[in-house]
Write a protein that holds these residues in place. Structure first.
Motif, mmCIF file in Angstrom:
data_model
loop_
_atom_site.group_PDB
_atom_site.id
_atom_site.type_symbol
_atom_site.label_atom_id
_atom_site.label_comp_id
_atom_site.label_asym_id
_atom_site.label_seq_id
_atom_site.Cartn_x
_atom_site.Cartn_y
_atom_site.Cartn_z
ATOM 1 N N ASN A 299 -5.028 -8.511 -0.570
ATOM 2 C CA ASN A 299 -6.150 -7.576 -0.628
ATOM 3 C C ASN A 299 -6.840 -7.650 -1.989
ATOM 4 N N TYR B 160 -8.301 -10.776 5.701
ATOM 5 C CA TYR B 160 -8.862 -9.803 4.767
ATOM 6 C C TYR B 160 -10.301 -10.202 4.488
ATOM 7 N N GLU C 68 0.524 -7.988 1.499
ATOM 8 C CA GLU C 68 -0.792 -7.376 1.669
ATOM 9 C C GLU C 68 -1.452 -6.989 0.354
ATOM 10 N N LYS D 28 -9.415 -5.227 6.874
ATOM 11 C CA LYS D 28 -8.363 -6.086 7.394
ATOM 12 C C LYS D 28 -8.454 -6.162 8.911
ATOM 13 N N HIS E 31 3.484 -17.248 4.332
ATOM 14 C CA HIS E 31 4.573 -16.347 3.955
ATOM 15 C C HIS E 31 5.906 -17.086 3.854
ATOM 16 N N VAL F 225 -6.738 -8.346 12.448
ATOM 17 C CA VAL F 225 -5.634 -9.161 12.943
ATOM 18 C C VAL F 225 -6.154 -9.994 14.101
ATOM 19 N N ASP G 182 -3.329 -12.274 9.755
ATOM 20 C CA ASP G 182 -3.914 -11.164 9.009
ATOM 21 C C ASP G 182 -5.097 -11.704 8.220
ATOM 22 N N LYS H 229 9.521 -4.180 -0.040
ATOM 23 C CA LYS H 229 9.209 -4.538 1.345
ATOM 24 C C LYS H 229 10.470 -4.747 2.176
ATOM 25 N N GLU I 45 2.149 -9.469 6.392
ATOM 26 C CA GLU I 45 1.827 -8.150 5.839
ATOM 27 C C GLU I 45 2.693 -7.775 4.648
ATOM 28 N N ASP I 46 3.793 -8.491 4.433
ATOM 29 C CA ASP I 46 4.614 -8.222 3.252
ATOM 30 C C ASP I 46 3.874 -8.534 1.960
ATOM 31 N N GLN J 73 0.973 -15.897 10.728
ATOM 32 C CA GLN J 73 2.390 -15.754 11.060
ATOM 33 C C GLN J 73 2.934 -17.136 11.417
ATOM 34 N N ARG K 17 6.926 -11.649 6.668
ATOM 35 C CA ARG K 17 5.735 -11.437 7.492
ATOM 36 C C ARG K 17 4.500 -11.559 6.612
#
Length: 544
Positions: free
Chosen positions: A258, A227, A254, A208, A244, A210, A225, A459, A251-252, A271, A249
């Motif tokens: 992934n 991947y 992920e 990962k 999102h 950024v 983010d 989350k 990352e919520d 974002q 976010r």
């Protein structure tokens, strides 16, 4: 007269529920108007009942006609404190969305005489939240500047509309299971136990990164983010961009992103700076007027296209030209569902949106409150279609009223909707069932997860899921089960419709949903275009 009395009792029961969840206040009494009748309850009678259980004659007319359990529940609700930060309460109800909620409520919860009670309601809620006793029903009643009048006919209509939506949702869940079983009978027989379990991670390790990007044309900076699957052996690396939801976010999401990357996809999640959790926090700190920037309806889909542009620029040097940036998948959740569908070609229908926002009981579909904010935009013919986008997956999408049938039917690429049966924010009966029938694509799918409630509670702040699980008659599937359903179906969809990998076609059919659901209390349904006519007939019958 007996029929009227039953109606009035039903109205009061509904009003008591309203009052337990939406704090109110009256100087001396609460009036219940049900033309030509008018009834009243003194605030001091409510207080006496809350403190020591005393039932004064004005309150006895109502409470003596409900069960002891309902009496106790109401008594407890009168003094139950709602722990909310007063400044946050004040700022939320001063946003356009908060004000919209209040003004809708104010049609049925009015000042004495019938004037909209929205602003008085806001003042009472805010003052009560700042008071030493805190935000309780009784305290808000005491802060209300005039006598409170409940418009019985309007509240009855709201109660009936809410109940109708609840019944329709329950029937929808049952019908989805039936449609899934019917389609499964026509699917080729597959021994899923002998196939690869695509709920498990793929063969690639994932790194990962950024990236911090700036779109100089829009003066807009945001992070992404990314991947990256490692040591991919295929000639091309497929690309998926993910959008999102509101006030969340990248990352919520992920775990799911992934998972897709572990099967060889480069997944990028930008974002959206005008509608993420940082923007919400800044709003509560007083830096913004609203929960999100209205221009996010424009900027979000442009963010997706900009990320594809960025990947195209980096492709040769950083990825040796292996990225397939001409055939990209887009995913999105909630507001991100709007974003993804816009990049797929859906267009805003301002006339249909206006009609929806003007509906008296339209806010039964909570997602409408978000979509109505788009009416603040200049009414132009916005075109966000990115022809590099070839397949779209949307979870709990907010989309019905902002696009309408005209806007949704412009999409001609594969689309899959994923819904949750207990989604209070984007109810499936409104936000996915109807738009599914509007899709003109030959490859369209709809999956419904029983018990899924819009968000991943793991989350969110600690205690939210525990509180929901403790609520009477409510239970939710584990996030791991939801994730396993979503991961498998999402992978199958992109494998088939981005990579044309027909080995994954068996996973993208109703029979696989039945296989995944076996022995599970919370099941997943999955239907295709083959069931679209049945969905339409059900919607027409339910008048959704």
């Amino acid at each position: 007269m007996l029929k009227n009395k039953k109606i009035i009792l039903g109205l009061l029961s509904f009003c008591l529920v309203i009052l337990t969840s939406i704090p109110l206040k009256a100087a001396e009494k609460i009036l219940l108007s049900y033309p030509p009748l008018m009834f009243s309850v003194k605030v001091e009678s409510l207080e006496a009942f809350a403190v020591n259980g005393t039932i004064n004659p004005d309150l006895a007319f109502f409470l003596n006609r409900v069960t002891p359990e309902q009496q106790q529940e109401f008594q407890e609700s009168l003094t139950k404190k709602i722990d909310l930060e007063p400044v946050l309460v004040s700022r939320f109800f001063n946003t356009k969305m908060g004000e919209s909620i209040l003004m809708r409520l104010g049609k049925g919860i009015t000042l004495e005489g019938g004037s909209n009670g929205g602003y008085a309601l806001r003042g009472a809620i805010v003052q009560a939240s700042f008071a030493p006793e805190g935000l309780t029903l009784l305290n808000v009643l005491k802060q209300f500047p005039t006598n409170l009048q409940l418009q019985g006919l309007l509240i009855q209509g709201l109660a009936e509309e809410t109940e109708r939506a609840a019944r329709a949702t329950q029937e929808l869940v049952e019908q989805m299971q039936l449609w899934t079983s019917t389609e499964a009978e026509t699917n080729p027989v597959v021994d899923y136990a002998g196939l690869r379990d695509i709920r498990q991670e793929g063969e690639y390790q994932v790194e990962k990164q950024v990236w911090n990007l700036t779109d100089t044309n829009r003066n807009r900076s945001f992070y992404v983010d990314v991947y990256l699957p490692q040591e991919v052996s295929t000639a091309k690396i497929p690309v998926v961009i993910f959008s999102h939801g509101l006030s969340s976010r990248p990352e919520d999401y992920e775990e799911g992103l992934n998972h897709l990357a572990s099967y060889g996809y480069l997944v990028a999640a930008p974002q959206h700076v005008g509608s993420d959790i940082i923007y919400l926090e800044e709003m509560f700190q007083g830096y913004h007027r609203d929960i999100f920037d209205r221009d996010e309806f424009i900027n979000r889909p442009l963010d997706i296209s900009f990320v594809i542009d960025e990947l195209t620029q980096r492709n040769q040097e950083q990825f040796q030209g292996k990225l397939d940036v001409e055939s990209v998948g887009v995913g999105g959740h909630s507001f991100g569902g709007y974003t993804a569908l816009a990049t797929a070609g859906a267009t805003i229908d301002f006339n249909y949106l206006q009609q929806g926002c003007d509906r008296l009981y339209g806010a039964v579909d909570v997602a409408l409150l978000l979509q109505c904010q788009a009416l603040e935009l200049p009414r132009e013919n916005y075109q966000f279609r990115d022809h590099r986008v070839k397949a779209v997956l949307v979870g709990n999408p907010v989309n019905r009223y902002i696009f309408g049938e005209t806007g949704i039917s412009n999409i001609d690429i594969p689309v899959i909707f994923l819904s949750g049966s207990k989604d209070p924010a984007a109810p499936p009966i409104f936000e996915q069932a109807v738009p599914f029938t509007w899709l003109s694509s030959a490859d369209k799918y709809w999956g419904l997860i029983e018990g899924q409630a819009h968000v991943n509670f793991t989350k969110l702040d600690g205690g939210i899921q525990e509180a929901l699980n403790a609520t009477n008659h409510l239970s939710f599937p584990s996030q791991s089960l939801i994730g396993s359903y979503v991961n498998a179906i999402s992978l199958a969809f992109f494998q088939v419709h981005l990579l044309n990998n027909q080995d994954y076609r068996p996973y993208l059919q109703s029979a696989y949903a039945e296989y995944l659901s076996q022995d599970e209390s919370f099941k997943v349904s999955l239907i295709t275009k083959a069931s679209a006519d049945e969905v339409r007939e059900t919607i027409d019958r339910l008048k959704i």
